[in-house]
Design an enzyme around this catalytic site. Structure first.
Site, PDB file in Angstrom:
ATOM      1  N   GLU A 266      64.823  31.805  12.494  1.00  0.00           N
ATOM      2  CA  GLU A 266      65.467  30.065  12.860  1.00  0.00           C
ATOM      3  C   GLU A 266      66.924  30.198  11.723  1.00  0.00           C
ATOM      4  OE1 GLU A 266      64.296  28.435  14.977  1.00  0.00           O
ATOM      5  OE2 GLU A 266      62.657  29.083  15.029  1.00  0.00           O
ATOM      6  N   CYS A 301      70.259  22.778   8.877  1.00  0.00           N
ATOM      7  CA  CYS A 301      70.557  23.787   9.930  1.00  0.00           C
ATOM      8  C   CYS A 301      71.088  23.233  10.903  1.00  0.00           C
ATOM      9  CB  CYS A 301      69.540  24.802  10.360  1.00  0.00           C
ATOM     10  SG  CYS A 301      67.947  23.971  10.350  1.00  0.00           S
TER      11      CYS A 301
HETATM   12  P1  NAD Z   1      69.338  32.668   2.776  1.00  0.00           P
HETATM   13  O1  NAD Z   1      69.620  32.838   4.210  1.00  0.00           O
HETATM   14  O2  NAD Z   1      70.323  32.374   1.849  1.00  0.00           O
HETATM   15  O3  NAD Z   1      67.590  32.266   2.002  1.00  0.00           O
HETATM   16  C1  NAD Z   1      66.597  31.930   2.651  1.00  0.00           C
HETATM   17  C2  NAD Z   1      65.859  32.955   2.229  1.00  0.00           C
HETATM   18  O4  NAD Z   1      65.805  34.220   2.658  1.00  0.00           O
HETATM   19  C3  NAD Z   1      65.049  33.085   0.111  1.00  0.00           C
HETATM   20  O5  NAD Z   1      63.517  32.523   0.392  1.00  0.00           O
HETATM   21  C4  NAD Z   1      65.986  34.138  -0.006  1.00  0.00           C
HETATM   22  O6  NAD Z   1      65.388  34.541  -1.092  1.00  0.00           O
HETATM   23  C5  NAD Z   1      65.584  34.810   0.913  1.00  0.00           C
HETATM   24  N1  NAD Z   1      66.669  35.981   1.047  1.00  0.00           N
HETATM   25  C6  NAD Z   1      67.884  35.937   0.421  1.00  0.00           C
HETATM   26  N2  NAD Z   1      68.032  37.431   0.880  1.00  0.00           N
HETATM   27  C7  NAD Z   1      67.654  38.047   1.033  1.00  0.00           C
HETATM   28  C8  NAD Z   1      67.642  39.714   1.282  1.00  0.00           C
HETATM   29  N3  NAD Z   1      68.523  40.405   1.149  1.00  0.00           N
HETATM   30  N4  NAD Z   1      67.044  40.131   1.466  1.00  0.00           N
HETATM   31  C9  NAD Z   1      65.114  39.139   2.332  1.00  0.00           C
HETATM   32  N5  NAD Z   1      65.160  38.199   1.882  1.00  0.00           N
HETATM   33  C10 NAD Z   1      66.419  37.007   1.800  1.00  0.00           C
HETATM   34  O7  NAD Z   1      69.627  30.884   3.347  1.00  0.00           O
HETATM   35  P2  NAD Z   1      69.522  29.502   2.171  1.00  0.00           P
HETATM   36  O8  NAD Z   1      70.576  29.132   1.881  1.00  0.00           O
HETATM   37  O9  NAD Z   1      68.467  29.012   1.797  1.00  0.00           O
HETATM   38  O10 NAD Z   1      69.206  28.183   3.265  1.00  0.00           O
HETATM   39  C11 NAD Z   1      70.412  28.058   4.032  1.00  0.00           C
HETATM   40  C12 NAD Z   1      70.996  28.339   5.862  1.00  0.00           C
HETATM   41  O11 NAD Z   1      68.760  27.825   6.534  1.00  0.00           O
HETATM   42  C13 NAD Z   1      71.197  27.366   6.678  1.00  0.00           C
HETATM   43  O12 NAD Z   1      71.636  29.378   6.971  1.00  0.00           O
HETATM   44  C14 NAD Z   1      70.364  26.616   7.488  1.00  0.00           C
HETATM   45  O13 NAD Z   1      71.581  26.216   8.632  1.00  0.00           O
HETATM   46  C15 NAD Z   1      69.500  27.612   7.552  1.00  0.00           C
HETATM   47  N6  NAD Z   1      68.040  26.946   7.653  1.00  0.00           N
HETATM   48  C16 NAD Z   1      67.299  26.794   9.783  1.00  0.00           C
HETATM   49  C17 NAD Z   1      66.582  26.374   9.401  1.00  0.00           C
HETATM   50  C18 NAD Z   1      66.391  26.459  11.281  1.00  0.00           C
HETATM   51  O14 NAD Z   1      64.887  25.602  11.336  1.00  0.00           O
HETATM   52  N7  NAD Z   1      66.960  27.229  12.079  1.00  0.00           N
HETATM   53  C19 NAD Z   1      66.082  25.309   8.690  1.00  0.00           C
HETATM   54  C20 NAD Z   1      66.864  25.151   7.020  1.00  0.00           C
HETATM   55  C21 NAD Z   1      67.683  26.099   7.024  1.00  0.00           C
END
Ligand code: NAD
Length: 497
Positions: A266, A301
């Site tokens: 997601e 999001c």
């Molecule tokens: P992010 O992708 O930076 O981080 C999300 C998670 O992934 C965190 O737990 C982070 O530690 C982990 N992560 C980061 N780098 C990683 C790697 N190299 N390997 C494995 N895991 C890793 O996103 P964010 O900044 O926390 O959240 C914002 C994003 O989330 C936005 O793009 C938003 O649109 C999206 N979002 C989507 C939904 C949905 O349901 N579609 C809901 C909420 C947020």
């Protein structure tokens, strides 16, 4: 029950947050003893040291989860027994709503009102709804000749990994934990490094409710370490990720580079809010337009940041939305009068400010907002007029309070512009003609389209994205269970009598 600012502050003063990992039913430090700090983004104050889990800790968590899964204490428990425990979790969350909501507000900078809605309402509802589904997962019998009986059965996938974002920490934890536990999986959860505290608190409540040791494990840590270790672990059967598209891609690669685990994604969005010429431009529409963009400070999001308005309505729409936006109060997230809290970190605020500058540089007209004098990482709700479809602020996910007004001449043009994006998470359409609205809804390549109101749906309706907003997996609804189930065929040869 809503409390006063002073009462929320008093709860905050008493909180003693726990930052430990939760592995095999015990709160513990990271194997190497390392910690990191989590801070309140509205003040910069350090809230707590948190266990900095890495691959060795993920491995401990997976070992515990596998042992519990194989022992069958949860995976083969009577569905009614799992239901009782999940219902108890819902009750315990309700009993601790105020503490959890204050903790969430401190860790995220979100307003206390939003935290109360999420934790008093949505989170327990999730546990309750999936509890009620636990004993309603049926298989099928395929039609065969008299010499066979073919059973199509559903089994828990095994160990479910979940990697969570920071914008709705406990809601996202509930979205993944409730369905995975309902069907009998064991889980290894990594909260976002910016916001681990409410998920760790939830671990305590899950244990109190009777979740057996090893069935749920929480490994706080960073993406590059704990997150990657979950993605690459050879004994995790399925992983559900919510976060950015960039990191979502990595989870696909991790799967290919390890055991080909299932991957549910997601991700981000750049969602349109479309007002057709025949829409009733009233206070209700303006309220939906404002909330679709500025709810959670735009850190959402499905935020509807591209507001496509039929040309004859643009002037009226712009004047009215400006009035509404100027009435939003920025400030202390624990004050119930506050409408918009802080951005999550300084880096995130800087990134949003860079987008605002790029809008100005590209020639969009800044009508309001664009910064804030408050200490902490606040940004006033920002509105741009005259945003063209090829501008950076119209194409990239900003994840902050930056709304762009984009006039259009025909409904076909609106549909073309709205669809011209790599994302496909959400869209809103306003029209008094239900046939036109339905045509738009059917034509937009998005996982959710809401008509004559901004809504993400509710627990009963699946949520996820088309294109680069998601994989085919969905959270919420009965569809969420598919992320955590395997399908098995049992073909029994029989003797026709
Ligand atoms: P992010 O992708 O930076 O981080 C999300 C998670 O992934 C965190 O737990 C982070 O530690 C982990 N992560 C980061 N780098 C990683 C790697 N190299 N390997 C494995 N895991 C890793 O996103 P964010 O900044 O926390 O959240 C914002 C994003 O989330 C936005 O793009 C938003 O649109 C999206 N979002 C989507 C939904 C949905 O349901 N579609 C809901 C909420 C947020």
């Amino acid at each position: 029950m809503t409390l006063s600012h002073a009462e929320y502050q008093a709860i905050a003063n008493k909180l003693r947050p726990n930052g430990q990992a939760f592995i095999d039913g015990k709160f513990c430090d990271a194997s190497d003893g390392e910690t990191f700090q989590t801070t309140n983004p509205a003040t910069g104050q350090v809230l707590c040291s948190v266990a900095h889990c890495k691959a060795a800790d993920v491995d401990r968590a997976v070992t515990a989860a596998r042992r519990a899964f194989n022992a069958g204490v949860w995976s083969r428990a009577e569905p009614e027994a799992r239901k009782e425990v999940l219902l108890k979790i819902a009750d315990l969350v309700r009993d601790h709503t105020h503490e959890l909501a204050v903790l969430e507000s401190l860790d995220t900078g979100k307003t206390i009102n939003d935290c109360m809605d999420e934790i008093g309402g949505e989170v327990p509802k999730f546990f309750q709804w999936y509890a009620e589904l636990a004993d309603k997962v049926f298989g099928k019998i395929a039609p065969t000749g008299p010499e066979a009986l073919a059973l199509i059965t559903k089994e828990p996938a095994g160990i479910a990994g979940a990697v969570l974002p920071w914008n709705f920490p406990l809601v996202m934890a509930a979205w993944k934990i409730a369905p995975s536990l309902a069907v009998g999986c064991s889980a290894v959860i990594k909260p976002a490094e910016q916001t681990p505290l409410s998920t760790i608190f939830l671990a305590e409540l899950m244990q109190k409710a009777g979740v057996p040791d090893g069935v749920v494990n929480i490994v706080p840590g960073f993406g590059e370490t704990a997150g990657k270790a979950i993605g690459l672990h050879n004994d995790i059967d399925t992983v559900s990720f919510t976060g950015s598209t960039e990191v979502g891609r990595m989870f696909m690669r991790y799967s290919g580079d390890s055991n080909l685990k299932g991957v549910g994604l997601e991700m981000g969005g750049k969602s349109p809010f479309i007002v057709l010429e025949d829409a009733l431009l009233n206070d209700d529409l303006i309220e939906h337009a404002a909330m679709s963009a500025f709810w959670n400070g735009g850190q959402n999001c499905s935020a509807n940041m591209r507001q496509l308005i039929a040309a004859p309505l643009v002037e009226d729409f712009t004047g009215r939305i400006m009035d509404r936006v100027k009435s939003f109060k920025l400030g202390d997230p624990l004050d119930p009068d506050t409408d918009i809290g802080s951005m999550i970190t300084k880096d995130h605020k800087d990134m949003v400010m860079n987008y605002i500058q790029s809008g100005i540089d590209d020639g969009a007209r800044l009508l309001t907002g664009g910064g804030s004098d408050l200490p902490g990482y606040f940004i006033e709700p920002t509105v741009f007029q005259g945003v063209a479809p090829d501008m950076k602020i119209a194409r990239e996910e900003i994840f902050g309070p930056v709304l762009g007004i984009m006039p259009f001449k025909t409904a076909d043009e609106a549909l073309r512009v709205a669809s011209d994006t790599d994302y496909g998470l959400h869209a809103t359409v306003f029209s008094q003609d239900i046939d036109r609205a339905l045509h738009m809804a059917r034509s937009l390549p998005c996982g959710t389209v809401s008509v004559n109101g901004f809504s993400e749906g509710d627990i009963k309706t699946p949520f996820g994205g088309y294109k680069q907003s998601g994989s085919l997996a969905r959270d919420n609804g009965t569809e969420a269970l598919d992320q955590y189930l395997q399908t098995k065929t049992i073909w029994i040869q029989t003797r026709a009598m």
